[in-house]
Each structure stands twice: as C-alpha cells, then as structure tokens.
Write an enzyme that holds these catalytic residues in place. Structure first.
Site, PDB file in Angstrom:
ATOM      1  N   HIS A   1      -1.908  14.462  -9.492  1.00 31.87           N
ATOM      2  CA  HIS A   1      -3.140  14.391  -8.697  1.00 31.87           C
ATOM      3  C   HIS A   1      -2.786  14.484  -7.221  1.00 31.87           C
ATOM      4  O   HIS A   1      -1.891  13.801  -6.744  1.00 31.87           O
ATOM      5  CB  HIS A   1      -3.863  13.067  -8.958  1.00 31.87           C
ATOM      6  CG  HIS A   1      -5.220  12.996  -8.321  1.00 31.87           C
ATOM      7  ND1 HIS A   1      -6.373  13.314  -9.002  1.00 31.87           N
ATOM      8  CD2 HIS A   1      -5.605  12.667  -7.074  1.00 31.87           C
ATOM      9  CE1 HIS A   1      -7.414  13.180  -8.185  1.00 31.87           C
ATOM     10  NE2 HIS A   1      -6.966  12.779  -7.009  1.00 31.87           N
TER      11      HIS A   1
ATOM     12  N   ASP B   1     -16.922   6.456  -9.984  1.00 34.83           N
ATOM     13  CA  ASP B   1     -16.300   7.255  -8.928  1.00 34.83           C
ATOM     14  C   ASP B   1     -17.193   8.419  -8.536  1.00 34.83           C
ATOM     15  O   ASP B   1     -17.270   8.782  -7.364  1.00 34.83           O
ATOM     16  CB  ASP B   1     -14.926   7.768  -9.364  1.00 34.83           C
ATOM     17  CG  ASP B   1     -14.253   8.518  -8.216  1.00 34.83           C
ATOM     18  OD1 ASP B   1     -14.013   7.889  -7.170  1.00 34.83           O
ATOM     19  OD2 ASP B   1     -13.998   9.726  -8.341  1.00 34.83           O
TER      20      ASP B   1
ATOM     21  N   ARG C   1     -19.487   8.134  -0.386  1.00 35.50           N
ATOM     22  CA  ARG C   1     -18.490   7.990   0.686  1.00 35.50           C
ATOM     23  C   ARG C   1     -18.403   9.262   1.518  1.00 35.50           C
ATOM     24  O   ARG C   1     -18.204   9.213   2.722  1.00 35.50           O
ATOM     25  CB  ARG C   1     -17.113   7.681   0.063  1.00 35.50           C
ATOM     26  CG  ARG C   1     -17.014   6.252  -0.474  1.00 35.50           C
ATOM     27  CD  ARG C   1     -15.793   6.107  -1.374  1.00 35.50           C
ATOM     28  NE  ARG C   1     -14.571   6.497  -0.705  1.00 35.50           N
ATOM     29  CZ  ARG C   1     -13.527   7.058  -1.316  1.00 35.50           C
ATOM     30  NH1 ARG C   1     -13.548   7.285  -2.620  1.00 35.50           N
ATOM     31  NH2 ARG C   1     -12.463   7.383  -0.643  1.00 35.50           N
TER      32      ARG C   1
ATOM     33  N   SER D   1     -10.244   5.140  -6.444  1.00 36.36           N
ATOM     34  CA  SER D   1     -10.872   6.374  -6.906  1.00 36.36           C
ATOM     35  C   SER D   1      -9.865   7.218  -7.705  1.00 36.36           C
ATOM     36  O   SER D   1     -10.145   7.653  -8.831  1.00 36.36           O
ATOM     37  CB  SER D   1     -11.390   7.148  -5.684  1.00 36.36           C
ATOM     38  OG  SER D   1     -11.589   8.505  -5.962  1.00 36.36           O
TER      39      SER D   1
ATOM     40  N   LYS E   1      -9.478   7.352 -12.182  1.00 33.89           N
ATOM     41  CA  LYS E   1      -9.627   8.623 -12.912  1.00 33.89           C
ATOM     42  C   LYS E   1      -8.379   8.927 -13.731  1.00 33.89           C
ATOM     43  O   LYS E   1      -8.458   9.365 -14.872  1.00 33.89           O
ATOM     44  CB  LYS E   1      -9.891   9.768 -11.926  1.00 33.89           C
ATOM     45  CG  LYS E   1     -11.316   9.754 -11.402  1.00 33.89           C
ATOM     46  CD  LYS E   1     -11.578  10.886 -10.431  1.00 33.89           C
ATOM     47  CE  LYS E   1     -10.880  10.678  -9.120  1.00 33.89           C
ATOM     48  NZ  LYS E   1     -11.486  11.290  -7.958  1.00 33.89           N
TER      49      LYS E   1
END
Ligand code: URA
Length: 436
Positions: free
Chosen positions: A82, A161, A168, A183, A187
C-alpha cells in the site's frame, strides 16, 4: 454519551476511551452522527493527535465496521502493498506482476485517485474493458490460478474509511498521522493479507512533507500491523518529484508496460526492486534480499513479469492487445511541448504542482463524481539533476481540454520547475526502511 462531549474532550487534548471511539465510529457509519460532528472530531485529532492505544482502537473499530475478508482459500503467504499516495506512482502495476512472476501471491484491493494523487484503479481502467469489480470468490480463484489480482475494494470493506476519507478530503484533515495510519491499516487488515509492505511517500507530492513525520507515520503503521501478527515493513520513498516520467492514467500504464520490458525509469525500478525483494522475503519465497533481487531481475529479463501483467489483464476481462501494442492507447487531441529557457540544471520539479496540473488537464478528479480523461497528463522529459540548455524539452503535455482551459495550466507546470547553475545531487528514491 454525547458526541459533542467527545469532541470537546479531544479538542482539549485528552485521551478518548475505547468505548468513546466505538461510539463515534459506530454512530458515524450508521448515520447517527452527522458529518459536521465527525469533521470536528477529525480536526481535533489533527491538532491534538492520538496515543498509540487510541490509534490501535480506532484502527480496530474501523476494520470491523464492515466485512473482514478471509483469504485462507489461497495457498501460501499472501502479501500486499500500500502506498500513502503520490504523483506518477504506477508502482503496483509493475511491482505486482514482478512479485507474482517470482512466485509471490498478491491479492490487492486498490483505491481511486482523488485530488493530486492518482489511483491504481483508474490507471487499470484505462485498459479497455478491464474490470476491477470482482467478487471475493473470483479474486481468490484468480490469485490461485495466476498469483495476482488487483481489484477495487468491495463496498462492504471498511465502510468507516469510505465515509471518513471522503469527509477528510474536503475538510483539510487528510494529513494527520493517526487518521492516515488507521485508514491505511484498517483496510489492509480487513483485506485479509498475511504480510504488508507499506510505501510511505515523503516530499512535496506526498501527505508527509518531511522525513520526521514520514518516519512517525511508518513506525505507527508497522507497530499496528506487527502487534496484530502481520509481518509489516515500511519503505520511505521520495515524492519530491513525480515517480518515473509519466503522470496520467494511460500514460502511466504505458510506462509500466515499458518497465516490465526492462525499460523502466531508474527511480521507479529502484523502488520496485527494493519493495519487491522485501515482499518475496515476507512471502517466504526467498531467504535473502540478494536472492530476491536476483529473481526479480530474472523475471524482467526473461519476460515472465510482462506475461503476468498480460495474464492479469486477460483474467479481468481487459483487452490484452493494448498491453502487447501500447500504441493502440488513445492519445489526447492536444500535445504541447514545454521547453527550457534556462541553461543549467533542474533543481526541483514540484510533484504537488505537477499532480494538480495533471488533474486540471483531465487526468484526475476534483470531486468524486468527476469523469477522468484517460489520455490526459504530463510526461517529463528530464528529472531533477539533469543538465539542460535553452530550448531543451522539459515535458510534454497531453490534454483534450480547450486552449482557453489548458493555457493557464501550462504556466503552472512551468512554475513547478526550479533551475540552478550548480550541479544538483540526485537523492536515492528509497530514503529508509522501517521494521519493528
Ligand atoms: N491513503 C489512505 O488509504 N488513507 C489515508 O488516509 C491517506 C492515504
């Protein structure tokens, strides 16, 4: 419990209890707590931060706000990667096939781009007919067959999220370490992977602008993953200039294809070789980083990594003829060259300004509902440190916008460049590696 009391408590710098965090997240997902109170809470967290325990609790409640995927039907150790977001970041499109070709198993759920950062899903969708909407069962079947799938997050995954990130994004609360950590990790944990490689970008084009904050974010996320039994490693990578040369959806896919043919830009390939070697170790496919790196070079040289991309595109319904012949990709109507009026060296190519300009040319979304122009974007001709003379090409701009719309953007792109008379030191793309 009243939400306003929790906001005041955090605003005044106090620690929230597990029950209070649960009350906020549960209430927000169910629609019982309105956006304006959640945005006030995010802003209070932005300024006052959270303790390790609060971040772990927030991650846990966010992860369990929806479905938690079980990937045990895929044999072997599953690895996932990620990135915290960047400009020109097509790493997953190169790294995924490389790691899978070297024997790793990668079941990746990706997101879309928003603002100045691009998203892997949008890039994949520039390949005609490519489907990123797969069921969990289809994804598992695909990874068992070819070792690789990159799909969109199902709507049932971490709904907290989805709501919070969109909020956000429009309330100036993205760049908060506790909120980014929760966040990203919620995930990754919910998507069922065994091992996680985090690419924490640092620099102008990233959410973390300096090494101290990037390091803190990386340590926080590695700490969460490790404490929950997932092998988690973070690489801190430079995002002061765009990664590689191409910025924009099909332009980046074309650069990814060239990279898999062994013609990748140095910074992108350095990032892929380092991240990929760590992932192969995490997957227990190799036992040393040197062996893993050698294996990754081998799959680029023998064409196996390129074949993996073709297999993935085919498995997800995409038209593989575009991968085999990238000249088939649509090209924008307007192609404009920007040339230097300076003799010297390039000192800066501000990634944030390039990312925002690419978005304005049509390559990204300003709001979630905007439709992306897959052929729009910017291709750099030279990177930081290059010696240039007056008249040399700096970059090429691709857009379908009208002249009236794109002319001001050309000025902004020129503004992203800073020149100097002195030679410029080229910094390595990998700044640091963080493990527990
Ligand atoms: N990427 C994410 O997934 N979440 C953030 O909050 C920031 C970057």
């Amino acid at each position: 419990m009243r939400m306003v009391d929790l906001i005041i408590k955090k605003r005044d710098g106090h620690e929230l209890s597990n029950e209070e965090i649960k009350f906020w997240i549960d209430g927000y997902v169910k629609g019982e707590i309105p956006d304006y109170q959640s945005s006030a809470m995010c802003m209070a967290i932005f300024f006052k931060g959270m303790t390790k325990r609060e971040i772990a609790t927030l991650t846990d409640y966010m992860e369990h706000s929806g479905e938690v995927i079980d990937l045990s039907a895929i044999s072997g150790i599953k690895v996932d990667k990620h990135s915290t977001g960047g400009v020109g970041d097509k790493t997953s499109l190169v790294l995924g096939p490389m790691v899978a070709a070297a024997g790793g198993k990668l079941a990746k759920m990706s997101g879309r781009g928003l603002g100045h950062t691009g998203g892997t899903l949008d890039k994949l969708e520039s390949i005609p007919h490519m489907s990123i909407a797969k069921t969990k069962e289809e994804m598992i079947d695909q990874v068992n067959k070819i070792g690789l799938a990159i799909i969109g997050q199902t709507s049932s995954l971490v709904p907290a999220d989805k709501k919070l990130y969109a909020l956000r994004d429009v309330t100036g609360t993205v760049e908060s370490i506790p909120l980014i950590a929760a966040s990203v990790m919620s995930k990754k944990l919910a998507s069922g992977t065994d091992a996680i490689l985090l690419d924490v970008t640092v620099g102008e084009g990233a959410f973390m602008k300096n090494m101290d904050s990037a390091r803190e974010l990386a340590r926080t996320m590695v700490g969460i993953g490790t404490s929950l039994g997932r092998d988690t490693v973070a690489v801190l990578s430079d995002m002061s200039e765009p990664l590689g040369f191409a910025v924009g959806n099909n332009l980046e896919v074309k650069e990814a294809i060239a990279s898999l043919h062994g013609k990748g830009p140095k910074d992108l390939m350095d990032l892929c070789y380092t991240s990929g070697s760590i992932m192969l170790l995490q997957a227990h496919v190799c036992s040393t980083l040197d062996e893993a790196r050698e294996k990754l070079h081998e799959v680029i040289e023998n064409g196996e990594a390129f074949k993996k991309l073709c297999l993935m595109v085919e498995a997800q319904g995409g038209d593989v003829s575009y991968i085999k012949d990238p000249d088939k990709f649509e090209v924008s109507k307007n192609i404009i060259e920007i040339r230097s009026d300076f003799d010297g060296y390039i000192r800066e190519i501000n990634a944030l300004e390039i990312g925002v300009s690419a978005m304005k040319l049509g390559a990204g979304r300003e709001t979630l509902d905007d439709v992306i122009d897959m052929s729009a974007g910017i291709v750099l001709a030279r990177k930081i440190g290059a010696k240039i003379s007056k008249g040399d090409l700096l970059c090429t701009v691709y857009t379908n916008k009208s002249e009236e719309e794109y002319l001001p953007v050309l000025e902004e792109i020129k503004h992203a460049y800073v020149f100097t008379n002195e030679e410029v030191e080229i910094l390595p793309v990998i700044r640091e590696i963080i493990r527990e």
